[in-house]
Design a protein around this motif. Structure first.
Motif, short mmCIF file in Angstrom:
data_model
loop_
_atom_site.label_atom_id
_atom_site.label_comp_id
_atom_site.label_asym_id
_atom_site.label_seq_id
_atom_site.Cartn_x
_atom_site.Cartn_y
_atom_site.Cartn_z
N HIS A 227 8.02 29.25 -27.50
CA HIS A 227 7.92 29.73 -26.12
C HIS A 227 7.21 31.09 -26.05
CE1 HIS A 227 11.46 27.10 -24.43
NE2 HIS A 227 10.73 26.45 -25.32
N LEU A 228 6.35 31.36 -27.02
CA LEU A 228 5.65 32.64 -27.08
C LEU A 228 4.14 32.43 -27.21
CD1 LEU A 228 7.94 34.55 -29.61
CD2 LEU A 228 7.84 34.89 -27.12
N PRO A 229 3.34 33.27 -26.54
CA PRO A 229 1.88 33.16 -26.64
C PRO A 229 1.37 33.90 -27.88
CG PRO A 229 2.45 34.85 -25.04
CD PRO A 229 3.76 34.26 -25.53
N THR A 230 1.62 33.32 -29.04
CA THR A 230 1.30 33.98 -30.30
C THR A 230 -0.08 33.59 -30.83
OG1 THR A 230 2.52 32.20 -31.39
CG2 THR A 230 3.69 34.26 -31.03
N LEU A 231 -0.60 34.44 -31.69
CA LEU A 231 -1.83 34.16 -32.42
C LEU A 231 -1.60 34.58 -33.86
CD1 LEU A 231 -4.76 33.31 -32.70
CD2 LEU A 231 -5.44 35.57 -31.84
N LEU A 232 -1.44 33.60 -34.74
CA LEU A 232 -1.21 33.83 -36.16
C LEU A 232 -2.34 33.13 -36.93
CD1 LEU A 232 2.62 33.08 -36.13
CD2 LEU A 232 1.54 35.33 -36.06
N SER A 233 -2.19 33.02 -38.23
CA SER A 233 -3.20 32.29 -38.99
C SER A 233 -2.62 31.81 -40.30
CB SER A 233 -4.43 33.16 -39.25
OG SER A 233 -4.13 34.16 -40.21
N ILE A 234 -3.28 30.81 -40.88
CA ILE A 234 -2.99 30.38 -42.24
C ILE A 234 -4.31 30.28 -42.97
CG2 ILE A 234 -0.83 29.21 -41.71
CD1 ILE A 234 -2.25 26.62 -41.50
N ALA A 235 -4.24 30.32 -44.28
CA ALA A 235 -5.45 30.35 -45.09
C ALA A 235 -6.17 29.02 -45.05
CB ALA A 235 -5.10 30.72 -46.52
#
Length: 307
Positions: A227-235
């Motif tokens: 429920h969050l507007p997140t921006l993450l990443s994975i390799a």
């Protein structure tokens, strides 16, 4: 340019009438939680405004990353199908289930049956089931890969599961669509990064998911659940792969989580030099219309690394 809208965790309400027999399960916990918390902040009029604005942006496709319902009651699942029919044609809307859609044993299969046209890969005629995920749809130069993390869990838990069979199939699909030089979007409900949600809501199998992406590559991962507007990443093999979350689609202003939003992802160019822009649209104040909240270029993502 291809415009992909991303919506999640709409938790359609209100709850239909429930009898005591239906509550003789984990549903009792969810029922109490709905009336104490969710019913005050999840509203259909909010979702209607989000969907209306989303349609006004004229996306080429819509990705819905789970939790259409609350307790996975039969009537809820039926009403969710009617809502999907309003959202768009099955060809233009791709759905993956969330933990609330598989809230109790047997619910996952009922959701797959009711929402089948929205969860079938290209050329697939059989009813979706656990073994048919991940599925593949190609729209233009976009490959939409729908994985599932949905599974019934114990009371007070909202965990997801991604196991070896699905990981192997994801590798195959990513490799095939990579050779075709398609823009690969993987949809899953639970965030496939560590620490993105509390332990009781985590995804089991994060390593398997990340290994597939690291080895075969992807251009974008979309999820819900937090429920969050997140921006993450994975390799990935060519650098970080953006992992994008979104606020709950029916969340009203005033809750502890951000009010309702949807993502609009604009994809242009060709492999390997894609142009990717993430636009977040949603509510900011009570009584104000849906508007643009932020816009960010993901072509060279400056994102938080998450393992």
């Amino acid at each position: 340019m291809f415009r992909l809208a991303h919506l999640s965790d709409v938790h359609l309400g209100p709850l239909p009438d429930v009898n005591y027999r239906q509550l003789a399960s984990k549903r009792m916990v969810g029922y109490v939680n709905w009336h104490r918390n969710r019913s005050a902040f999840l509203h259909d009029d909010v979702l209607d405004a989000i969907v209306a604005d989303m349609h006004a942006q004229a996306p080429d496709h819509v990705a819905v990353t789970g939790d259409l319902v609350n307790l996975a009651l039969d009537r809820e699942v039926e009403l969710a199908r009617l809502w999907l029919d309003i959202l768009g044609q099955p060809h233009d809307v791709s759905v993956v289930p969330g933990n609330h859609d598989a809230y109790v044993p047997g619910a996952f299969d009922k959701a797959c049956l009711a929402w089948a046209p929205f969860m079938q890969g290209d050329g697939q005629t059989e009813t979706p089931k656990r073994e048919t995920f991940p599925y593949l749809r190609v729209r233009g130069n976009i490959a939409l890969i729908g994985a599932t993390s949905a599974r019934a869990s114990a009371p007070f838990m909202a965990t997801g599961y991604f196991k070896e069979r699905q990981a192997a199939q994801l590798r195959t699909l990513l490799a095939e669509t990579g050779r075709q030089k398609l823009f690969r979007v993987v949809m899953i409900h639970h965030p496939p990064v560590r620490g993105a949600v509390p332990a009781h809501k985590r995804l089991f199998g994060i390593g398997l998911f990340q290994d597939a992406v690291r080895e075969e590559g992807a251009e974008l991962v979309l999820h819900g659940h937090s429920h969050l507007p997140t921006l993450l990443s994975i390799a990935g093999p060519r650098g970080p792969v953006p992992v994008v979350g979104v606020a709950a689609g029916g969340q009203s202003v005033g809750a502890s989580k951000p009010p309702a939003q949807f993502n609009l992802i604009e994809v242009d160019g060709a492999a390997p030099d894609w142009s990717i822009r993430l636009i977040r649209r949603g509510l900011t104040e009570k009584g104000k219309p849906v508007s643009e909240i932020s816009s960010e270029d993901l072509s060279r993502p400056r994102v938080i690394q998450a393992s």
